[in-house]
Enzyme design. Sequence first.
Site, PDB file in Angstrom:
ATOM      1  N   ARG A 260     -12.076  -8.883  19.112  1.00  0.00           N
ATOM      2  CA  ARG A 260     -12.301  -8.486  20.270  1.00  0.00           C
ATOM      3  C   ARG A 260     -13.096  -7.040  20.125  1.00  0.00           C
ATOM      4  NH1 ARG A 260      -7.100  -7.184  22.145  1.00  0.00           N
ATOM      5  NH2 ARG A 260      -6.374  -7.868  20.145  1.00  0.00           N
TER       6      ARG A 260
ATOM      7  N   GLY B  17      -8.676  -6.259   9.937  1.00  0.00           N
ATOM      8  CA  GLY B  17      -9.612  -5.570  10.650  1.00  0.00           C
ATOM      9  C   GLY B  17     -10.123  -4.306  10.252  1.00  0.00           C
TER      10      GLY B  17
ATOM     11  N   LEU C 117       0.679  -1.329  -0.068  1.00  0.00           N
ATOM     12  CA  LEU C 117      -0.091  -0.024  -0.092  1.00  0.00           C
ATOM     13  C   LEU C 117       0.755   1.374  -0.022  1.00  0.00           C
ATOM     14  CD1 LEU C 117      -2.951  -0.892   2.357  1.00  0.00           C
ATOM     15  CD2 LEU C 117      -3.109  -0.139  -0.113  1.00  0.00           C
TER      16      LEU C 117
ATOM     17  N   HIS D 124       1.335  -9.152  18.668  1.00  0.00           N
ATOM     18  CA  HIS D 124      -0.124  -9.166  18.944  1.00  0.00           C
ATOM     19  C   HIS D 124      -1.015 -10.048  19.732  1.00  0.00           C
ATOM     20  CE1 HIS D 124      -4.368  -9.203  17.373  1.00  0.00           C
ATOM     21  NE2 HIS D 124      -3.905  -8.138  16.413  1.00  0.00           N
TER      22      HIS D 124
HETATM   23  C1  LIG Z   1      -1.610 -10.434   9.647  1.00  0.00           C
HETATM   24  C2  LIG Z   1      -1.759  -9.075   9.780  1.00  0.00           C
HETATM   25  C3  LIG Z   1      -3.126  -8.256   9.841  1.00  0.00           C
HETATM   26  C4  LIG Z   1      -2.956  -6.855  10.036  1.00  0.00           C
HETATM   27  N1  LIG Z   1      -4.075  -6.220  10.048  1.00  0.00           N
HETATM   28  C5  LIG Z   1      -3.988  -4.880  10.084  1.00  0.00           C
HETATM   29  C6  LIG Z   1      -5.342  -4.002  10.235  1.00  0.00           C
HETATM   30  O1  LIG Z   1      -6.480  -4.619  10.434  1.00  0.00           O
HETATM   31  N2  LIG Z   1      -5.300  -2.796  10.407  1.00  0.00           N
HETATM   32  C7  LIG Z   1      -4.040  -2.120  10.319  1.00  0.00           C
HETATM   33  O2  LIG Z   1      -4.015  -0.832  10.151  1.00  0.00           O
HETATM   34  N3  LIG Z   1      -2.751  -2.634   9.872  1.00  0.00           N
HETATM   35  C8  LIG Z   1      -2.750  -4.075   9.877  1.00  0.00           C
HETATM   36  N4  LIG Z   1      -1.596  -4.778   9.858  1.00  0.00           N
HETATM   37  C9  LIG Z   1      -0.195  -3.880   9.408  1.00  0.00           C
HETATM   38  C10 LIG Z   1      -0.299  -3.624   8.046  1.00  0.00           C
HETATM   39  O3  LIG Z   1      -1.134  -4.673   7.449  1.00  0.00           O
HETATM   40  C11 LIG Z   1       0.899  -3.374   7.689  1.00  0.00           C
HETATM   41  O4  LIG Z   1       1.785  -2.720   8.465  1.00  0.00           O
HETATM   42  C12 LIG Z   1       0.775  -2.635   6.292  1.00  0.00           C
HETATM   43  O5  LIG Z   1       0.000  -3.057   5.389  1.00  0.00           O
HETATM   44  C13 LIG Z   1       2.066  -2.594   5.543  1.00  0.00           C
HETATM   45  O6  LIG Z   1       2.087  -1.875   4.256  1.00  0.00           O
HETATM   46  P1  LIG Z   1       3.431  -1.486   3.472  1.00  0.00           P
HETATM   47  O7  LIG Z   1       2.926  -0.906   2.162  1.00  0.00           O
HETATM   48  O8  LIG Z   1       4.233  -0.764   4.318  1.00  0.00           O
HETATM   49  O9  LIG Z   1       4.229  -3.026   3.598  1.00  0.00           O
HETATM   50  P2  LIG Z   1       3.852  -4.474   2.408  1.00  0.00           P
HETATM   51  O10 LIG Z   1       2.198  -4.167   2.058  1.00  0.00           O
HETATM   52  O11 LIG Z   1       4.456  -5.464   3.572  1.00  0.00           O
HETATM   53  O12 LIG Z   1       4.552  -4.180   1.281  1.00  0.00           O
HETATM   54  C14 LIG Z   1       6.090  -4.456   1.342  1.00  0.00           C
HETATM   55  C15 LIG Z   1       6.573  -4.372  -0.087  1.00  0.00           C
HETATM   56  O13 LIG Z   1       7.737  -4.387  -0.158  1.00  0.00           O
HETATM   57  C16 LIG Z   1       8.431  -5.647  -1.073  1.00  0.00           C
HETATM   58  N5  LIG Z   1       9.638  -5.754  -0.610  1.00  0.00           N
HETATM   59  C17 LIG Z   1      10.323  -6.256   0.450  1.00  0.00           C
HETATM   60  N6  LIG Z   1      11.679  -6.147   0.343  1.00  0.00           N
HETATM   61  C18 LIG Z   1      11.942  -5.935  -0.793  1.00  0.00           C
HETATM   62  C19 LIG Z   1      13.254  -6.123  -1.405  1.00  0.00           C
HETATM   63  N7  LIG Z   1      14.286  -6.142  -0.819  1.00  0.00           N
HETATM   64  N8  LIG Z   1      13.164  -5.631  -2.670  1.00  0.00           N
HETATM   65  C20 LIG Z   1      12.148  -5.425  -3.271  1.00  0.00           C
HETATM   66  N9  LIG Z   1      10.942  -5.652  -2.739  1.00  0.00           N
HETATM   67  C21 LIG Z   1      10.829  -5.789  -1.556  1.00  0.00           C
HETATM   68  C22 LIG Z   1       7.175  -6.611  -0.847  1.00  0.00           C
HETATM   69  O14 LIG Z   1       7.390  -7.461  -1.965  1.00  0.00           O
HETATM   70  C23 LIG Z   1       6.104  -5.916  -0.876  1.00  0.00           C
HETATM   71  O15 LIG Z   1       5.582  -5.719  -2.304  1.00  0.00           O
HETATM   72  C24 LIG Z   1      -1.656  -6.067   9.841  1.00  0.00           C
HETATM   73  C25 LIG Z   1      -0.689  -6.747   9.611  1.00  0.00           C
HETATM   74  C26 LIG Z   1      -0.575  -8.203   9.703  1.00  0.00           C
HETATM   75  C27 LIG Z   1       0.889  -8.955   9.509  1.00  0.00           C
END
Ligand SMILES: Cc1cc2nc3c(=O)[nH]c(=O)nc-3n(C[C@H](O)[C@H](O)[C@H](O)COP(=O)(O)OP(=O)(O)OC[C@H]3O[C@@H](n4cnc5c(N)ncnc54)[C@H](O)[C@@H]3O)c2cc1C
Lengths: 606, 248
Positions: free
Chosen positions: A273, A49, A15, A257
């Site tokens: 919850r 969530g 995202l 968590h």
């Molecule tokens: C099970 C679970 C449930 C969750 N539920 C919630 C919720 O309900 N509400 C909430 O607010 N948050 C929630 N979170 C937290 C939230 O989902 C994440 O913190 C957030 O989506 C992270 O988004 P991001 O774009 O930063 O990273 P990510 O979506 O993790 O994307 C990381 C990207 O980086 C790429 N990448 C990684 N390393 C490299 C590399 N070396 N080279 C090239 N590409 C790479 C990956 O391929 C991916 O495309 C949850 C987390 C988990 C684990």
Amino acid sequence: MRIIYTDLLCIGAGLAGERVAIEAARAGFETICLSLVPPRRSHSSAAQGGMQAALGNCIKGQGDCPDMHFQDTVKGSDWGCDQEVARIFVENAPLAIRQMDYWGVPWNRVVPGKACYFKGGEKLEKEEPRDRSGLITARDFGGTAKWRACYCSDGTGHAMLYTMDSVALQYGVQVHDRTEALSLIHDQERCHGAVVRCLKTGELRAYISRATLIASGGFGRIYRASTNAVINEGGGQIIALDTGGVPLGNMEAVQFHPTGIVPTDILVTEGCRGDGGTLLDVNLERFMPWYEPDKAELASRDVVSRRMQEHMAQGLGVKSPYGDHLWLDIRHLGREHITSKLREVDEICKNFLGIDPADSLIPVRPTQHYSMGGVRTDKDGAAYGLKGLFSAGEAACWDMHGFNRLGGNSLAETVVAGMLVGRRVAGFLQEEDMRVDTALVRGELKKQQERVDTLKSSTKGDPPFEVRNRMQDILMDYVGIFRNEKDLHLAGEKLQQVLQSAENPKLSSSKAGADPELSLALRLPGMVRLALCVAFGALERRESRGSHAREDYPARNDRDWLVRTLAFWPGGRALPRLEYEPATKVVEIPPGERGYGGCEVISAES
Amino acid sequence: MNRKLTFAIFRYNPQEPGSRPWMQEFRLEETENLNLFVALNLVREKQDPSLQFDFCCRAGICGACAMVINGRPGLACRTKTAELPDKIVLMPLPGFRLGGDLSVDTGAWFRAMNARIRSWIHNDEEFDPDAPEVVMDNQVAEQIYELDRCIECGCCIGACATAQMRSDFLGAAAMNRIARFMLDPRDKRENREYFEVVGTEQGIFGCMGLLGCQDVCPKNLPLQDQLSHVRRKMGWQALKKILPWSGG
Ligand SMILES: Cc1cc2nc3c(=O)[nH]c(=O)nc-3n(C[C@H](O)[C@H](O)[C@H](O)COP(=O)(O)OP(=O)(O)OC[C@H]3O[C@@H](n4cnc5c(N)ncnc54)[C@H](O)[C@@H]3O)c2cc1C
Ligand code: SF4
Ligand code: SF4
Ligand code: FES
């Protein structure tokens, strides 16, 4: 070896990465997103969530406003956050969520009329007003004064990411998936791009970019038991740390968590919850109200996780072949609610535990979940230490979460920071040119190629998978929910040994193409360095704050520790160098009581 | 006594000169709650570190791990060995470019598909940052979400006879996606515009209606309903093209 030129290189297509990319692409810049997996499989898709934004549409959210969201966020962070950033965040969250709505996210809406809901085990009634009918609704989450977590059933992250990726496609953002960034190209002052390995062919490439963004998500997989996807190994944080000049902030702030399922550690959402689910012990008794009379199961995550751990330590956990656990009870919410509003939870229980949560209890225990720490940036998302480098999302330490992130605040961070950092990046691209230094690029490519060659020809050492498992176990055993000097020392010593093995492993296959063992071997020393930043930061921080709970220093110490840890790793050192900066320059709410958690406070004045 | 399981796994590394497709057998003792995610990782860690496969969320959410399990496309991470016989045959999902062993490039396929059907909200009005969101009935939101649940795993493509015969067939996942946009009041496209992207032999008119797709969809999406819904709408649109006086 291929060299690819672009205006913006986003390392990560979750995202946060895609949101920044969209902003740059809309401003007319060429933008490439790298990702280990197809963008839609990024871990954002697993968020269930909800996303917090103070819309105040539903009746239980009425009166909500950015100010209240701000207070909850700062308290949740245990005053570890940057209050200026938290303020920017809460003010922009309502706009960001409406934009996601405009782009197509099917948010659940307010349905007028009477309806039942649960708080803890108790059944209550609410009535939604007519005049709010059809506006975006919200559910209850831990650590918040109002119902503020907007949601799509319990596939919120999935729905958001699919929409975001559609918009990225619409605006011509290019995606190079199945690629892994191995290092940043830089001259100590400016970032020039990255050296990247193609995971389809094994080939190395250089990307030369005027701006580079790290949005690679969390690094939960340095722990053995984590709710994170198996790709969350900290690739982005590693390459930032490896520059020697870019610090990682608050790496010791690791969230556990309360409800990972046992076994398999898959998350069931806080929405359980929030919607009225309760935690039970071996005697099937609810224990949270006893520790936290006010918030009970809906205290912040760090607090609930600690209380669960304490309760199990008293022998009140349920014994199982996979260790002790507690129960999550959502049976009283009823089958209809579970199969509609908690549908992923229903599927996970059925598929992975073989139970129906409408009539069985769910075995849960606290599990590593979120990385508050990461690439330290200023409020515009520019990384400390290297011009042209930015970071956003879970990979960054923008720092609105401090020592504990509230549920729903992370999805919100990805889109709010993505929007704002994206604007900043577009502005930077507008103003800043770069002279390409081909010797610098070739030098970095050569360095990475040599690493690959050395690994492939090494004849002695341990297998990478084994070394990784050793690292993960050390973190589980000595750098968990409760920490103390003795354990952390031990962890540091053991991890230093593991680092040596990680730097000189022996591969058993080294086949052509994207050999998975080689991929791990390339990333492993960096993972161990991240682990050392966590352990060393935790050892040095002699207080308890949010998720960082020291048995030997149980009080939050605002006199000495109202600071953010900055971990640098200049080349050739055995340990990171730690520096500190004030947690926040702007103080809207001075440190005070959280109202839950019952932690003693040493105040700044004392 | 725990069962002794035999895994027969498809091996082929197109990057390795001289590599040819073959089936390799691995043996593993079954443990409680064993699933294919754990099993394949054990094989890789303990027996053959070069084995290629894709897992990401390991929770049945991301769609990375689809493969053919004893003849049937499914998500490996949520398949328990207890549901399978002693001998487990694993093949890569057909219909996609093979990366190596069990790893296939579903990502490129789905990205191309989404580009072809222009899978985003089409709306000429600018976003107004100061306005509240446009109201929507909760039921409509839930119906959209219902179809939005597709995780692009590719099982429905792997199981579809048409998709195996013609590589440009868009498949059930695309028809489901188009149905999702047709439902969404925010997407202002008219039937005529949808027709341009799916009213073809590569689209809805190529579908033979045998419903291999619906049987294997791990998200239990109502693919049959979506296929017939899109077929009806597009059939009507086709008729309008032939009979211009029937109104545009
Ligand atoms: C099970 C679970 C449930 C969750 N539920 C919630 C919720 O309900 N509400 C909430 O607010 N948050 C929630 N979170 C937290 C939230 O989902 C994440 O913190 C957030 O989506 C992270 O988004 P991001 O774009 O930063 O990273 P990510 O979506 O993790 O994307 C990381 C990207 O980086 C790429 N990448 C990684 N390393 C490299 C590399 N070396 N080279 C090239 N590409 C790479 C990956 O391929 C991916 O495309 C949850 C987390 C988990 C684990
Ligand atoms: S019904 Fe259509 S899309 Fe589904 S499997 Fe048959 S031909 Fe393929
Ligand atoms: S429709 Fe079902 S089977 Fe097809 S890609 Fe989507 S989730 Fe997978
Ligand atoms: S690994 Fe994500 S669905 Fe199987």
